[in-house]
Write a protein that holds these residues in place. Structure first.
Motif, PDB file in Angstrom:
ATOM      1  N   ARG A 102      26.399 -41.640  10.313  1.00  0.00           N
ATOM      2  CA  ARG A 102      26.209 -40.194  10.169  1.00  0.00           C
ATOM      3  C   ARG A 102      25.848 -39.596  11.516  1.00  0.00           C
ATOM      4  NH1 ARG A 102      25.487 -38.427   4.840  1.00  0.00           N
ATOM      5  NH2 ARG A 102      26.756 -39.809   3.538  1.00  0.00           N
ATOM      6  N   HIS A 103      26.078 -38.282  11.622  1.00  0.00           N
ATOM      7  CA  HIS A 103      25.796 -37.551  12.861  1.00  0.00           C
ATOM      8  C   HIS A 103      25.010 -36.303  12.500  1.00  0.00           C
ATOM      9  CE1 HIS A 103      26.797 -34.631  16.088  1.00  0.00           C
ATOM     10  NE2 HIS A 103      26.792 -35.679  16.877  1.00  0.00           N
ATOM     11  N   PRO A 159      32.155 -30.948  18.028  1.00  0.00           N
ATOM     12  CA  PRO A 159      32.933 -31.943  17.280  1.00  0.00           C
ATOM     13  C   PRO A 159      33.259 -33.168  18.113  1.00  0.00           C
ATOM     14  CG  PRO A 159      34.280 -30.020  17.860  1.00  0.00           C
ATOM     15  CD  PRO A 159      32.865 -29.667  18.189  1.00  0.00           C
ATOM     16  N   ARG A 179      30.482 -35.625  17.681  1.00  0.00           N
ATOM     17  CA  ARG A 179      30.513 -36.240  16.355  1.00  0.00           C
ATOM     18  C   ARG A 179      31.578 -37.337  16.302  1.00  0.00           C
ATOM     19  NH1 ARG A 179      31.617 -32.072  13.880  1.00  0.00           N
ATOM     20  NH2 ARG A 179      29.562 -31.386  13.197  1.00  0.00           N
ATOM     21  N   ASP A 180      32.753 -37.033  16.841  1.00  0.00           N
ATOM     22  CA  ASP A 180      33.829 -38.030  16.846  1.00  0.00           C
ATOM     23  C   ASP A 180      33.440 -39.245  17.677  1.00  0.00           C
ATOM     24  OD1 ASP A 180      35.313 -36.319  15.305  1.00  0.00           O
ATOM     25  OD2 ASP A 180      36.451 -35.488  16.983  1.00  0.00           O
ATOM     26  N   ARG A 222      34.463 -30.421   8.356  1.00  0.00           N
ATOM     27  CA  ARG A 222      34.349 -31.763   7.795  1.00  0.00           C
ATOM     28  C   ARG A 222      34.335 -31.600   6.274  1.00  0.00           C
ATOM     29  NH1 ARG A 222      35.317 -35.391  11.902  1.00  0.00           N
ATOM     30  NH2 ARG A 222      34.686 -34.330  13.808  1.00  0.00           N
TER      31      ARG A 222
END
Length: 508
Positions: free
Chosen positions: A490-491, A477, A480-481, A218
């Motif tokens: 935010r994650h 990921p 997060r997506d 990221r």
């Protein structure tokens, strides 16, 4: 191996006499025989009966045997069938090459002996059986790999929840003076070992992603110096506990990179942690400089120690998975042997390189990381007042783990925030709708209504004015997506470090 009495052979030939003769030979050999006189009927029979072998004449009245073979190979339902081309007309080498290149497994020129035909069919059946065994094994391994990934994800979640509660509680304790030196030492031990456990969990989960090339960055424009200073804050207590000097040389200015701050922190934490762990006495040195200018400029970070060194035969393999410099039976220095593999992969993903150097056992080690620098022109400047960043906010905390919820609430209130808490998603939504907070910290693995659905509901019923932060023990990921798609701003992956949480609250 497929037994001949159980195997089915599809014989495709428009010549009745030739087809009858081949049928007879196959039947006497114990095979189940299907027959077809055209290419289209052969394709239909292949779909319906799934024969083990197709004996396919090249010259057919509708479509050629070449095209039949290509269609069989293109269809997933028939692609695994063994195909034997036969022909009395197309017998030159170029015709055979065309047939084999088109997907045939063998090519016989007519007339052929019956024994030759049966031997070829047996050979193709053995080949088909071996391929099927390999295919089944590959499917089993893929299924095992999926189950392993699912287990690691669940393991990470289960480990991160208690770590989150411990780390948040430590953050609260560190803000109060210790009553005596012994208490201060105990706090330091708990903090160091909790950080160590958190790093082991991260490495364990990341190595699975690395082996499948699923590690994602990221990236954003950042200054390398704050990243290194934060890593040093974690490393200094470890060096002090082992009685080691930590010598640091940092440039006075900034070094701007296009990078993922979390991943860079992981790289340098691993390198400094290893340097401290493998050094019994002496010092660990961190030296940062710039080489090159303009478009070729790179940050050069050197981590050097006076530790046990790396044997000459181990040095070329030190970045390989599970490789370790300490191969003694007692393995007293611990570790999983995956940290340097992660370091190399993450540095490469940033367009950089990492190398290892050592004079041998007892002569220490040096790791050199080189990362490409970017032009600092046009970088944003901090515009907000620090006092505004620190003002108290109305925060909703949705967390089902009792200890983690209480510790996080205490920490947020210690910072001056007004905190409302909910143990599940439904109560969290109800509180947010009745008294909208400025910011909501939402666990993903909630009972009843999971965190993704909480975010979607709040975006629909409360609007975009509320800031949403996902907190989860699942660090992939994909999560997060999915969090971003659900409406989170935010994650954060548990355990959330207090200073990281403080930074997020300030930024939002």
């Amino acid at each position: 191996m497929v037994e001949s009495r159980l195997a089915t052979v599809l014989n495709v030939n428009d010549d009745d006499a030739n087809r009858y003769l081949v049928n007879r030979l196959l039947s006497l050999a114990g095979y189940n025989v299907l027959e077809a006189a055209t290419g289209m009927s052969a394709l239909l029979l292949a779909q319906q009966h799934r024969p083990d072998v197709v004996i396919l004449d090249v010259k057919l009245p509708d479509i050629s045997g070449y095209e039949v073979c290509e269609r069989l190979r293109a269809d997933p339902n028939t692609s695994a069938m063994a195909v034997l081309h036969t022909s009395a007309t197309f017998v030159t080498s170029d015709k055979k090459v065309r047939g084999l290149d088109g997907g045939a497994d063998a090519y016989l020129t007519q007339p052929f002996e019956g024994a030759e035909l049966i031997a070829t069919v047996k050979s193709l059946l053995r080949l088909r059986h071996a391929e099927q065994v390999a295919r089944n094994r590959a499917n089993e391994l893929a299924a095992m790999d999926r189950r392993k990934d699912e287990f690691l994800a669940m393991l990470g979640h289960e480990l991160r929840n208690p770590l989150a509660a411990i780390m948040t509680s430590i953050g609260i304790l560190q803000r109060r003076p210790a009553t005596d030196d012994k208490e201060a030492r105990m706090r330091g031990i708990i903090q160091r070992q909790t950080n160590h456990l958190a790093r082991l969990v991260d490495d364990l989960l990341d190595v699975s992603r690395i082996t499948r090339d699923k590690v994602e960055l990221r990236p954003g424009r950042l200054d390398l110096m704050p990243v290194l200073r934060h890593v040093l804050q974690v490393t200094q207590p470890l060096a002090d506990a082992r009685g080691l000097a930590l010598d640091v040389t940092l440039p006075a200015g900034s070094m701007w990179l296009d990078a993922d701050a979390t991943r860079l922190e992981q790289v340098f934490t691993n390198l400094l942690d290893n340097a401290v762990k493998y050094t019994d006495q002496g010092r660990v040195t961190l030296h940062v400089a710039q080489e090159g200018v303009d478009g070729s400029a790179r940050a050069v970070v050197r981590v050097k120690d006076t530790g046990i060194g790396i044997p000459r035969d181990v040095l070329p393999h030190i970045f390989e998975l599970f490789a370790q410099a300490d191969t003694s039976l007692e393995r007293s220095r611990g570790g999983l042997g995956i940290g340097l593999t992660l370091v190399r992969k993450l540095v490469q993903l940033h367009g950089g390189e990492v190398t290892a150097h050592s004079g041998g056992p007892g002569l220490g080690s040096e790791f050199v990381v080189k990362l490409p620098l970017v032009d600092a022109v046009g970088l944003p400047h901090a515009a907000r007042n620090a006092a505004d960043l620190r003002r108290g906010r109305r925060i909703l905390l949705v967390e089902d783990n009792v200890d983690a919820r209480q510790a996080m609430r205490d920490l947020l209130e210690l910072w001056g925030h007004q905190v409302a808490v909910a143990p599940d998603g439904l109560q969290g939504v109800a509180l947010a709708v009745s008294n909208p907070p400025e910011l909501a910290l939402v666990d993903i693995g909630l009972p009843g209504l999971d965190g993704y659905r909480v975010a979607e509901t709040l975006r629909h019923r409360v609007g975009n004015g509320i800031r949403l932060v996902a907190m989860t023990g699942y660090g992939g990921p994909e999560g997060r997506d999915q969090a971003m798609r659900a409406g989170f701003d935010r994650h954060l992956v548990k355990p959330v470090k207090p200073d990281e949480l403080d930074r997020i609250l300030s930024e939002l």
